[in-house]
Design a protein around this motif. Structure first.
Motif, short mmCIF file in Angstrom:
data_model
loop_
_atom_site.label_atom_id
_atom_site.label_comp_id
_atom_site.label_asym_id
_atom_site.label_seq_id
_atom_site.Cartn_x
_atom_site.Cartn_y
_atom_site.Cartn_z
N MET A 1 0.85 -1.18 0.00
CA MET A 1 0.00 0.00 0.00
C MET A 1 0.88 1.23 0.00
SD MET A 1 -3.05 1.05 2.64
CE MET A 1 -1.96 0.88 4.05
N SER A 2 0.91 1.96 -1.08
CA SER A 2 1.78 3.12 -1.21
C SER A 2 1.22 4.30 -0.43
CB SER A 2 1.92 3.50 -2.70
OG SER A 2 2.72 4.64 -2.84
N LYS A 3 2.06 5.03 0.25
CA LYS A 3 1.65 6.17 1.06
C LYS A 3 2.16 7.45 0.42
CE LYS A 3 -0.17 3.75 4.45
NZ LYS A 3 -1.56 3.86 4.89
N SER A 4 1.32 8.50 0.44
CA SER A 4 1.76 9.79 -0.06
C SER A 4 2.70 10.43 0.94
CB SER A 4 0.54 10.70 -0.29
OG SER A 4 -0.16 10.90 0.91
N HIS A 5 3.55 11.29 0.44
CA HIS A 5 4.50 11.96 1.31
C HIS A 5 3.77 12.95 2.20
CE1 HIS A 5 7.79 11.21 -1.97
NE2 HIS A 5 7.36 10.12 -1.38
N ALA A 30 7.38 2.95 4.67
CA ALA A 30 7.11 1.52 4.76
C ALA A 30 7.49 0.73 3.51
CB ALA A 30 5.63 1.29 5.10
N ASP A 31 7.07 1.22 2.34
CA ASP A 31 7.27 0.44 1.13
C ASP A 31 8.73 0.40 0.66
OD1 ASP A 31 4.66 -0.45 0.76
OD2 ASP A 31 4.06 1.36 -0.31
N THR A 32 9.55 1.31 1.13
CA THR A 32 10.95 1.36 0.69
C THR A 32 11.93 1.11 1.83
OG1 THR A 32 10.98 3.78 1.01
CG2 THR A 32 10.42 2.96 -1.20
N TYR A 33 11.41 0.81 3.02
CA TYR A 33 12.25 0.71 4.21
C TYR A 33 13.27 -0.42 4.11
CZ TYR A 33 13.21 1.54 9.18
OH TYR A 33 13.79 1.88 10.37
N ASP A 34 12.85 -1.59 3.62
CA ASP A 34 13.78 -2.71 3.51
C ASP A 34 14.95 -2.37 2.58
OD1 ASP A 34 12.39 -4.25 5.29
OD2 ASP A 34 11.41 -5.50 3.79
N PRO A 97 0.25 1.92 10.60
CA PRO A 97 -0.50 0.93 9.82
C PRO A 97 0.26 0.45 8.59
CG PRO A 97 -1.93 2.75 10.45
CD PRO A 97 -0.52 3.16 10.80
N GLY A 98 1.00 1.36 7.96
CA GLY A 98 1.77 0.99 6.78
C GLY A 98 2.81 -0.06 7.07
N MET A 99 3.49 0.06 8.20
CA MET A 99 4.51 -0.92 8.57
C MET A 99 3.89 -2.28 8.90
SD MET A 99 7.62 0.09 8.28
CE MET A 99 8.76 1.49 8.34
N VAL A 100 2.76 -2.29 9.59
CA VAL A 100 2.10 -3.57 9.88
C VAL A 100 1.70 -4.26 8.58
CG1 VAL A 100 0.08 -4.65 10.95
CG2 VAL A 100 1.30 -2.83 12.16
N ASP A 101 1.18 -3.49 7.62
CA ASP A 101 0.82 -4.06 6.32
C ASP A 101 2.02 -4.73 5.66
OD1 ASP A 101 -1.79 -3.21 6.56
OD2 ASP A 101 -1.54 -1.44 5.30
N VAL A 102 3.16 -4.04 5.64
CA VAL A 102 4.34 -4.57 4.98
C VAL A 102 4.88 -5.78 5.73
CG1 VAL A 102 6.72 -4.08 4.29
CG2 VAL A 102 4.95 -2.37 3.91
N ALA A 103 4.89 -5.74 7.07
CA ALA A 103 5.38 -6.87 7.86
C ALA A 103 4.55 -8.13 7.58
CB ALA A 103 5.35 -6.53 9.34
N SER A 115 0.51 -13.09 12.64
CA SER A 115 -0.64 -12.20 12.60
C SER A 115 -0.23 -10.90 13.29
CB SER A 115 -1.85 -12.83 13.30
OG SER A 115 -1.55 -13.12 14.65
N GLY A 116 -1.06 -9.86 13.15
CA GLY A 116 -0.66 -8.59 13.74
C GLY A 116 -1.76 -7.57 13.77
N ARG A 117 -1.46 -6.46 14.41
CA ARG A 117 -2.42 -5.37 14.54
C ARG A 117 -1.68 -4.07 14.83
NH1 ARG A 117 -5.26 -7.72 19.97
NH2 ARG A 117 -5.59 -9.44 18.48
N VAL A 118 -2.32 -2.96 14.55
CA VAL A 118 -1.78 -1.64 14.88
C VAL A 118 -1.92 -1.43 16.38
CG1 VAL A 118 -2.01 0.84 14.51
CG2 VAL A 118 -2.36 -0.75 12.60
N SER A 119 -0.85 -0.98 17.02
CA SER A 119 -0.88 -0.80 18.47
C SER A 119 0.19 0.18 18.91
CB SER A 119 -0.67 -2.14 19.18
OG SER A 119 -0.64 -1.98 20.59
N ASP A 120 -0.15 0.97 19.92
CA ASP A 120 0.79 1.85 20.60
C ASP A 120 1.59 1.01 21.60
OD1 ASP A 120 1.96 3.71 22.40
OD2 ASP A 120 0.38 5.16 22.03
N ALA A 121 2.90 1.18 21.61
CA ALA A 121 3.75 0.39 22.50
C ALA A 121 3.51 0.71 23.97
CB ALA A 121 5.22 0.63 22.16
#
Length: 312
Positions: A1-5, A30-34, A97-103, A115-121
């Motif tokens: 999922m591409s994110k706008s700047h 997210a999409d370019t982090y690796d 959310p973008g990072m969870v999607d990519v992971a 499995s995973g979910r969006v969460s505050d640490a």
């Protein structure tokens, strides 16, 4: 999922809201982090993740039945630990959310049970006593209240469960890494303006984008750590059997200029030979750091700090 700047206005507003800044920055990256951080899910990074884990926490207890990666990013640490046989079932969380999607996408491509979910640490979205292991890599320094996050980690661990966090910047290490990166960026972007070197220069639009990302990255990097103070924070949160370790000294002196140079020149200019040089040189220097310098140089001078502890 591409994110706008993010817009300049969004970046400016996020300067006073570190959690929103983390969402903006990590969704954007997210999409370019690796690619940016040379992250892979092959033998190179599997070995790195396994060795960093074992460096501070040893090998007892493998495989852990289930594990949560906190601040998972693209899943680098958890997925490679699963491939190394350290973990059986994995869960990922991130405020982005973008990072969870990519992971989760990376896990699916690797055929791993995640499995995973969006969460505050600071308020982990799982029940008490759920996990045997909680891990994270280069994420504690993004969290506003580190002690509160560690309290949450202990809450979601079962009694006797362990946490392992690696790749956190030390105070001294962060200082010299930033200086090396800034000097390399300045030298590369200026030298590639010279006649005969202009084909080694990335388009100005890409350089500007990298500079904008770096400015936002500086907002989300909230902490650097003294290894001994980090130990005390974990103990104050309620952990027992806390241990800290450090790594990368001369390896960081090489690694940060290399990463910065790679970000400043066109990708097609750097082939397999460069990648092999960068990796083998880093590996050799890491061995010197671990086998020789770690015996004589104080922990505070290394770039990375790792910490582990147990829930009573």
């Amino acid at each position: 999922m591409s994110k706008s700047h993010p817009t300049a206005a969004e970046v400016e507003a996020a300067r006073d809201d570190p959690k929103q800044a983390n969402i903006l920055y990590h969704d954007w990256e997210a999409d370019t982090y690796d690619e940016k951080w040379s992250i892979s899910y092959d033998e190179r990074c599997v070995t790195y993740a396994r060795d960093r884990f074992a460096h501070v926490a040893g090998t007892d207890g493998w495989p852990y039945r289930n594990a949560l990666e906190l601040g998972c990013g693209t899943g680098f640490f958890l997925l490679n630990l699963m491939q190394a046989g350290v973990i059986e079932k994995g869960y990922v969380t991130d405020i982005s959310p973008g990072m969870v999607d990519v992971a989760l996408r990376n896990a699916k491509q690797l055929g791993l049970d995640v499995s995973g979910r969006v969460s505050d640490a600071e308020t982990i979205a799982y029940d008490d006593a759920t996990f045997d292991l909680v891990v994270g890599h280069a994420m504690l320094h993004h969290i506003p209240d580190v002690e509160q996050a560690l309290r949450e980690v202990l809450r979601v661990l079962r009694p006797g469960g362990r946490f392992v966090f690696c790749g956190e910047p030390t105070k001294v290490g962060d200082w010299y890494a930033r200086k090396l990166g800034q000097a390399t960026w300045w030298a590369t972007t200026n030298l590639t303006k010279l006649p005969g070197l202009t084909d080694w220069r990335r388009p100005q639009e890409e350089l500007d984008e990298s500079s904008q990302a770096a400015a936002l990255e500086a907002v989300v990097d909230l902490h650097t750590f003294d290894p001994h103070a980090l130990r005390r924070t974990a103990e104050s949160a309620g952990a027992i059997d806390v241990e800290v370790a450090t790594d990368e000294l001369t390896a960081a002196f090489l690694g940060w200029p290399v990463r910065t140079f790679e970000a400043a020149v066109p990708k097609e200019k750097l082939g397999w030979g460069w990648a092999r040089f960068a990796y083998t040189s880093w590996k050799a220097l890491s061995a010197v750091d671990e086998k020789v310098l770690s015996r004589v140089v104080p922990k505070e001078f290394f770039y990375n700090v790792e910490i582990t502890g147990v829930k009573p």
